[in-house]
Design a protein around this motif. Structure first.
Motif, PDB file in Angstrom:
ATOM      1  N   LEU A 113       0.802  -1.219   0.000  1.00 49.18           N
ATOM      2  CA  LEU A 113       0.000   0.000   0.000  1.00 49.18           C
ATOM      3  C   LEU A 113       0.836   1.271   0.000  1.00 49.18           C
ATOM      4  O   LEU A 113       0.309   2.360  -0.232  1.00 49.18           O
ATOM      5  CB  LEU A 113      -0.955  -0.009   1.184  1.00 49.18           C
ATOM      6  CG  LEU A 113      -2.179  -0.918   0.993  1.00 49.18           C
ATOM      7  CD1 LEU A 113      -2.852  -1.194   2.313  1.00 49.18           C
ATOM      8  CD2 LEU A 113      -3.161  -0.288   0.020  1.00 49.18           C
ATOM      9  N   ALA A 116       0.420   3.109  -3.213  1.00 42.54           N
ATOM     10  CA  ALA A 116      -0.837   3.780  -3.572  1.00 42.54           C
ATOM     11  C   ALA A 116      -0.606   5.279  -3.742  1.00 42.54           C
ATOM     12  O   ALA A 116       0.340   5.857  -3.188  1.00 42.54           O
ATOM     13  CB  ALA A 116      -1.894   3.522  -2.512  1.00 42.54           C
ATOM     14  N   GLN A 121      -6.604   7.196  -1.418  1.00 39.51           N
ATOM     15  CA  GLN A 121      -6.699   5.980  -2.225  1.00 39.51           C
ATOM     16  C   GLN A 121      -6.497   4.736  -1.358  1.00 39.51           C
ATOM     17  O   GLN A 121      -7.182   3.729  -1.543  1.00 39.51           O
ATOM     18  CB  GLN A 121      -5.661   5.993  -3.349  1.00 39.51           C
ATOM     19  CG  GLN A 121      -5.840   4.830  -4.328  1.00 39.51           C
ATOM     20  CD  GLN A 121      -4.842   4.862  -5.457  1.00 39.51           C
ATOM     21  OE1 GLN A 121      -3.748   4.314  -5.355  1.00 39.51           O
ATOM     22  NE2 GLN A 121      -5.228   5.517  -6.562  1.00 39.51           N
ATOM     23  N   ARG A 122      -5.575   4.818  -0.402  1.00 37.55           N
ATOM     24  CA  ARG A 122      -5.361   3.683   0.505  1.00 37.55           C
ATOM     25  C   ARG A 122      -6.636   3.364   1.279  1.00 37.55           C
ATOM     26  O   ARG A 122      -7.012   2.204   1.443  1.00 37.55           O
ATOM     27  CB  ARG A 122      -4.200   3.983   1.461  1.00 37.55           C
ATOM     28  CG  ARG A 122      -2.838   3.721   0.861  1.00 37.55           C
ATOM     29  CD  ARG A 122      -1.718   3.984   1.855  1.00 37.55           C
ATOM     30  NE  ARG A 122      -1.339   5.376   1.859  1.00 37.55           N
ATOM     31  CZ  ARG A 122      -0.453   5.915   1.012  1.00 37.55           C
ATOM     32  NH1 ARG A 122       0.130   5.153   0.105  1.00 37.55           N
ATOM     33  NH2 ARG A 122      -0.143   7.190   1.077  1.00 37.55           N
ATOM     34  N   LEU A 125      -9.122   1.711  -1.046  1.00 39.20           N
ATOM     35  CA  LEU A 125      -8.754   0.317  -1.307  1.00 39.20           C
ATOM     36  C   LEU A 125      -9.167  -0.577  -0.133  1.00 39.20           C
ATOM     37  O   LEU A 125      -9.683  -1.679  -0.331  1.00 39.20           O
ATOM     38  CB  LEU A 125      -7.242   0.202  -1.543  1.00 39.20           C
ATOM     39  CG  LEU A 125      -6.744   0.740  -2.881  1.00 39.20           C
ATOM     40  CD1 LEU A 125      -5.223   0.924  -2.854  1.00 39.20           C
ATOM     41  CD2 LEU A 125      -7.136  -0.207  -4.012  1.00 39.20           C
ATOM     42  N   GLU A 212      -4.340  -2.376  -8.155  1.00 40.57           N
ATOM     43  CA  GLU A 212      -3.620  -1.632  -9.189  1.00 40.57           C
ATOM     44  C   GLU A 212      -4.468  -0.425  -9.583  1.00 40.57           C
ATOM     45  O   GLU A 212      -5.684  -0.554  -9.757  1.00 40.57           O
ATOM     46  CB  GLU A 212      -3.369  -2.521 -10.409  1.00 40.57           C
ATOM     47  CG  GLU A 212      -2.529  -1.842 -11.495  1.00 40.57           C
ATOM     48  CD  GLU A 212      -2.352  -2.743 -12.700  1.00 40.57           C
ATOM     49  OE1 GLU A 212      -1.204  -2.880 -13.158  1.00 40.57           O
ATOM     50  OE2 GLU A 212      -3.358  -3.301 -13.193  1.00 40.57           O
ATOM     51  N   GLY A 214      -5.676   2.037  -7.984  1.00 43.80           N
ATOM     52  CA  GLY A 214      -6.786   2.361  -7.102  1.00 43.80           C
ATOM     53  C   GLY A 214      -7.914   1.353  -7.071  1.00 43.80           C
ATOM     54  O   GLY A 214      -8.962   1.620  -6.485  1.00 43.80           O
ATOM     55  N   GLY A 247      -4.754  -0.292   4.951  1.00 42.40           N
ATOM     56  CA  GLY A 247      -5.063   0.882   4.147  1.00 42.40           C
ATOM     57  C   GLY A 247      -5.801   1.962   4.906  1.00 42.40           C
ATOM     58  O   GLY A 247      -5.848   3.118   4.492  1.00 42.40           O
TER      59      GLY A 247
END
Length: 458
Positions: A113, A116, A121-122, A125, A212, A214, A247
């Motif tokens: 992560l 990312a 975005q993390r 995810l 991948e 996002g 994440g």
């Protein structure tokens, strides 16, 4: 006795057999095949077929007797069922019998992560992962029971499904006393959540996904999947967050899981399953430490063992409402064999090996030498402290360190819950001292970073 040359020949034969199988299964020609630097056999390969190139992954048999579900085909069948029901998992192309291996889609992406694009975005995810987990927990169970996966009935069977799956492996391979494991087993059986009466399909070693750009592309590693309490997956994901961040803060994902499922998730049950998952994971590898076998990934198993034992203690302390205490310990840097160990380290560094795989093998030995150097300096002192504490608890003297674990395990099995706190504090002191000694080594690094994230935000 198998020599390194014999092993190399066997590896070459296995790879050729796999190449032949994949080409016969799918047609076309393998244009690249790379052995991955993992502690179990695994390869990535590319197959040219007509005008397309298929990216494939081969998951080999880990070998050894360390799995409650040793049939590799079982995992292939589970992945097939999950894919058919819309869960994002790698596509299964086939199963090779000799050597045993799953031929599957090579899913694009990473689990790291840190790659990312942003914290936002993390977090997204992690939520995608929770959505996939929740969907998996709501699948009908009939396809899995038809595949031969056992269905637990009632609160005790559902809550202890993981324990009952792992226990035969532990009992079969047990060669030495395991007082901490036996203490945790007794606590778990006395503290079963009686209101957990609905089974679900659970990954059981959860928190593993590839992403991948996002997007979560697949959940992976269903070797230990079973039917049981879905909150077990929250517990194992919580443990994984220590070394593979999910994440987002676990407390946020815990709350989001309840939003997605529309069902409350009792935090005490998550704590119970944190104890249970760490306990069965410790049981899984206990024999490999007590009685190492030739060819085992010894550095990896020692790393698992010390880290998991520390999680067991921390999880029990959390569940019992007991604060973690770090005992005072004066660390010595070297022991009586310091010069000999320096010679061994130097001799190892002089070995010239070719290829990344053999270099990884040499690095594994280097880790063991580093760990042994700490043991040479401190192992005897640790045993002396252990003996004094066990003698105080049991009110008896011992002539030899080798008697301690057997006597302690016998006491654990007979003791009632009134001894829970004293026993936990004993095991806590033992493991915390070992982390002080070995935590700075490559093998002990995982144990030194154990920190169970809070379940609920405050």
């Amino acid at each position: 006795m198998q020599t390194q040359e014999d092993q190399g020949s066997a590896d070459t034969l296995n790879e050729q057999q796999l190449r032949n199988f994949v080409e016969q299964l799918l047609g076309g020609e393998i244009i690249s095949m790379e052995r991955l630097l993992r502690w179990r056999p695994a390869w990535n390969l590319e197959l040219r077929r007509g005008g397309e190139v298929l990216a494939l992954h081969i998951r080999g048999d880990r070998g050894g007797d360390v799995s409650p579900f040793p049939e590799l085909r079982r995992e292939a069948d589970i992945l097939t069922l999950l894919g058919e029901q819309g869960i994002p998992v790698p596509k299964i192309y086939g199963f090779c019998e000799e050597p045993q291996a799953i031929i599957m889609q090579q899913v694009r992406g990473t689990r790291d992560l840190a790659t990312a694009a942003s914290d936002a975005q993390r977090s997204d995810l992690a939520r995608q992962y929770v959505q996939a987990m929740a969907a998996m927990h709501q699948l009908p169970l009939e396809p899995f029971t038809a595949q031969g996966i056992g269905l637990p009935l009632g609160a005790e069977q559902i809550s202890l499904a993981g324990l009952e799956a792992y226990y035969p492996l532990y009992a079969r391979n047990k060669t030495k006393p395991q007082p901490l494991a036996e203490f945790a087993l007794g606590w778990l059986r006395r503290n079963v959540p009686k209101h957990r009466t609905k089974a679900a399909f659970v990954q059981y070693d959860s928190g593993q996904y590839l992403f991948e750009n996002g997007k979560v592309n697949a959940l992976y590693d269903f070797e230990f999947a079973m039917l049981g309490d879905p909150l077990a997956d929250l517990a194992s994901a919580r443990m994984r967050d220590n070394y593979e961040p999910l994440g987002a803060r676990f407390s946020e994902l815990y709350r989001y899981y309840q939003e997605v499922t529309g069902e409350a998730a009792d935090p005490d049950v998550v704590r119970f399953h944190t104890v249970l998952f760490s306990t069965v994971s410790t049981m899984q590898f206990s024999a490999t430490i007590a009685t190492p076998q030739p060819g085992d990934p010894h550095d990896t198993y020692i790393e698992f063992d010390i880290a998991l034992r520390r999680v067991v203690v921390h999880a029990l302390a959390e569940a019992m409402g007991i604060a973690i205490e770090t005992p005072d310990l004066k660390i010595k840097a070297s022991g009586p064999n310091a010069q000999l160990l320096l010679m061994l380290k130097d001799a190892l560094e002089q070995l010239e090996v070719s290829g990344e795989f053999q270099k990884s093998k040499r690095q594994s030995v280097a880790k063991l030498v580093e760990y042994l150097t700490c043991a040479d300096a401190m192992a005897l002192q640790l045993l002396q402290i252990d003996q004094a504490e066990v003698e105080a608890l049991l009110d008896r003297r011992f002539d030899d360190y080798s008697q301690l674990d057997a006597a302690l395990e016998d006491f654990v099995k007979r003791a009632g819950p009134e001894y829970d706190e004293r026993l936990l504090r004993l095991f806590m002191a033992q493991i915390e001292r070992r982390v002080q000694v070995y935590g700075a080594t490559a093998i002990g690094a995982s144990a030194s970073h154990i920190d169970l994230p809070p379940i609920e935000s405050h």
